[in-house]
Design a protein around this motif. Structure first.
Motif, mmCIF file in Angstrom:
data_model
loop_
_atom_site.group_PDB
_atom_site.id
_atom_site.type_symbol
_atom_site.label_atom_id
_atom_site.label_comp_id
_atom_site.label_asym_id
_atom_site.label_seq_id
_atom_site.Cartn_x
_atom_site.Cartn_y
_atom_site.Cartn_z
ATOM 1 N N LYS A 33 39.076 45.042 35.986
ATOM 2 C CA LYS A 33 37.832 44.308 35.731
ATOM 3 C C LYS A 33 36.634 45.257 35.784
ATOM 4 O O LYS A 33 35.781 45.250 34.889
ATOM 5 N N ILE A 34 36.583 46.091 36.788
ATOM 6 C CA ILE A 34 35.483 47.044 36.913
ATOM 7 C C ILE A 34 35.498 48.033 35.755
ATOM 8 O O ILE A 34 34.437 48.391 35.224
ATOM 9 N N ALA A 35 36.673 48.455 35.312
ATOM 10 C CA ALA A 35 36.770 49.377 34.174
ATOM 11 C C ALA A 35 36.195 48.736 32.915
ATOM 12 O O ALA A 35 35.500 49.412 32.129
ATOM 13 N N VAL B 289 33.371 40.780 28.090
ATOM 14 C CA VAL B 289 33.781 41.408 29.347
ATOM 15 C C VAL B 289 33.775 40.385 30.483
ATOM 16 O O VAL B 289 34.694 40.352 31.302
ATOM 17 N N LEU B 290 32.776 39.550 30.535
ATOM 18 C CA LEU B 290 32.710 38.527 31.585
ATOM 19 C C LEU B 290 33.843 37.513 31.476
ATOM 20 O O LEU B 290 34.238 36.908 32.469
ATOM 21 N N LYS B 291 34.391 37.352 30.267
ATOM 22 C CA LYS B 291 35.524 36.439 30.070
ATOM 23 C C LYS B 291 36.868 37.147 30.215
ATOM 24 O O LYS B 291 37.914 36.561 29.953
ATOM 25 N N THR C 49 47.113 54.263 38.159
ATOM 26 C CA THR C 49 46.311 55.270 37.498
ATOM 27 C C THR C 49 45.965 56.389 38.466
ATOM 28 O O THR C 49 45.977 56.199 39.677
ATOM 29 N N MET C 50 45.660 57.529 37.901
ATOM 30 C CA MET C 50 45.256 58.657 38.729
ATOM 31 C C MET C 50 43.827 58.429 39.194
ATOM 32 O O MET C 50 43.008 57.881 38.460
#
Length: 108
Positions: free
Chosen positions: A59-61, A97-99, A2-3
């Protein structure tokens, strides 16, 4: 890859920095220079580091997407018909999200 966004390196650039630092710690400045210049992207160390950092970036996204939705005023607006979306969510976005799933993940 990704940019980069303002102030954020891509997983590829982060991998180059990490692997170059690793080679410098091994006292291999020749390999570190190659990696920093982008000539070592085929090294096994680069493949491993890139996969790891890309997974972390994804994951952070997902976390940021869910936090943005939770932070949106409309999510908590109790003037909506049926009450605020937060009432209906009950933490589902966070659990998804955590999963490792998208924030709005439904089995059906």
């Amino acid at each position: 890859m990704t940019m980069p966004t303002a102030g954020h390196a891509t997983p590829l650039q982060s991998a180059r920095d990490f692997v170059a630092d690793y080679f410098e710690a091994l006292e291999r400045p020749d390999l570190a220079r190659m990696v920093r210049a982008g000539s070592g992207d085929d090294f096994a160390e680069m493949h491993s580091a890139t996969r790891l950092l890309a997974a972390q970036a994804a994951k952070i996204a997902r976390y940021e997407e869910a936090l943005d939705q939770y932070a949106d005023h409309g999510f908590w607006d109790d003037a909506l018909p049926g009450g605020p979306l937060a009432l209906h969510d009950g933490g589902d976005m966070a659990r998804n999200v955590l999963k490792g799933r998208p924030a709005f993940f439904h089995r059906d």
